[in-house]
Enzyme design. Sequence first.
Site, mmCIF file in Angstrom:
data_model
loop_
_atom_site.group_PDB
_atom_site.id
_atom_site.type_symbol
_atom_site.label_atom_id
_atom_site.label_comp_id
_atom_site.label_asym_id
_atom_site.label_seq_id
_atom_site.Cartn_x
_atom_site.Cartn_y
_atom_site.Cartn_z
ATOM 1 N N ASP A 1 0.893 -1.024 0.172
ATOM 2 C CA ASP A 1 -0.044 -0.082 0.050
ATOM 3 C C ASP A 1 0.754 1.209 0.045
ATOM 4 O OD1 ASP A 1 -2.364 1.456 0.231
ATOM 5 O OD2 ASP A 1 -2.631 1.334 2.376
ATOM 6 N N HIS A 2 0.541 2.126 -1.009
ATOM 7 C CA HIS A 2 1.439 3.533 -1.028
ATOM 8 C C HIS A 2 3.023 3.335 -0.815
ATOM 9 C CE1 HIS A 2 -2.191 6.227 -0.734
ATOM 10 N NE2 HIS A 2 -2.564 5.208 0.121
ATOM 11 N N ASP B 1 3.048 4.994 -5.536
ATOM 12 C CA ASP B 1 2.433 6.434 -5.179
ATOM 13 C C ASP B 1 2.869 7.495 -5.787
ATOM 14 O OD1 ASP B 1 0.852 8.534 -4.528
ATOM 15 O OD2 ASP B 1 0.611 7.763 -2.381
ATOM 16 N N HIS C 1 -7.644 10.193 3.358
ATOM 17 C CA HIS C 1 -7.543 9.038 4.362
ATOM 18 C C HIS C 1 -7.892 9.737 5.898
ATOM 19 C CE1 HIS C 1 -4.542 7.941 1.293
ATOM 20 N NE2 HIS C 1 -5.042 6.761 1.599
#
Length: 321
Positions: A81-82, A103, A179
């Site tokens: 993730d990211h 990202d 987020h």
Amino acid sequence: MIVPTRILFEHAYGKYALGAYNVNNLEQAMGLFRGNMESQAPFIIQISKGARSYTDKRMLEAIIRTAEQIWPDALFAVHLDHGDEQTCYDCIESGFYTSVMIDGSHLPFEENIAVTKRVVEAAHAKGISVEAELGMLGGVEEHISVDEKDARLTDPAEAEEFVKRTGCDSLAVAIGTSHGAYKFSGTQRIHMERVAEIQKRLPGFPLVMHGSSSIPQDEVERINAAGGCLKGTKGVDPAQYLPAAKLGVCKINIDTDGRLVWCRVHREFFRDHCDKFDLREPGKIFMQEYAKFIASRNELLGSAGQLESAREYALKALGKK
Ligand code: G3H
Ligand code: 13P
Ligand code: ZN
């Protein structure tokens, strides 16, 4: 069974969305697997840079591999993730991840394209898929100028060009979510019409929605009644998950909601048992409550009950049936 992210997307496209849940520790992993098995859902485990460095990146890998043995019927993909460029390469080399996210959303368009292309090349050489991001996650107030709004939300024409030029396999789009526990102030909202425009430009291409926690108000109230001080929290209406899925959103990222469950369970436990200090007691409650939460989200995502059909599809796609 760990399966390529691409295969899960192919099965889900246009019908339902896969829950992409972040894990940081043993208790989250236990609740996650239980909840997905209870609701018979395929899913995506995602690991952030912060999660990899919380203890040791090998620790999470070991926990997930062990969970795979405990629940051999579970069907899931493992995703970074990211990621930044170096972390993507590290995950690609590890042989554990089935997809990585590069990202580059903070970079100018051409630089985002360049870094995404480099990661795609390295990932595809190993059969791993790549999620990229275009646009700036965060709420968009109605009163800001159309130009500024467009600059933040993903531009459909740019999305089409970005996907063609990078060869990425899925795209995280900025559609008004953000987020954390404080989404949508004032007139901010989720821009479903933007998702529809992007899908029109990229038919059949998997889209990803970040910042999708719903921040249940009853959860926040319980946290505050047990000593918390969360104010002005707001999340995505979970009734939007399925309509988004029908527009090509195959992966819906949910992390903050799980943290709220953790916070509520532990605050209430220690409020009600001021004499206790055994970490396993609230830990057990958390695992149960997190499993319940995951199962409830899967119902809303439409992934509940898809396990057997997704398994059939995956086995055929992998030539094992
Ligand atoms: O989008 C970020 C996820 O919620 C992961 O958060 O970087 O604090 O692990 P983290
Ligand atoms: P939330 O903060 O809404 O849970 O979003 C998580 C996320 O997008 C992880 O990449
Ligand atoms: Zn995110």
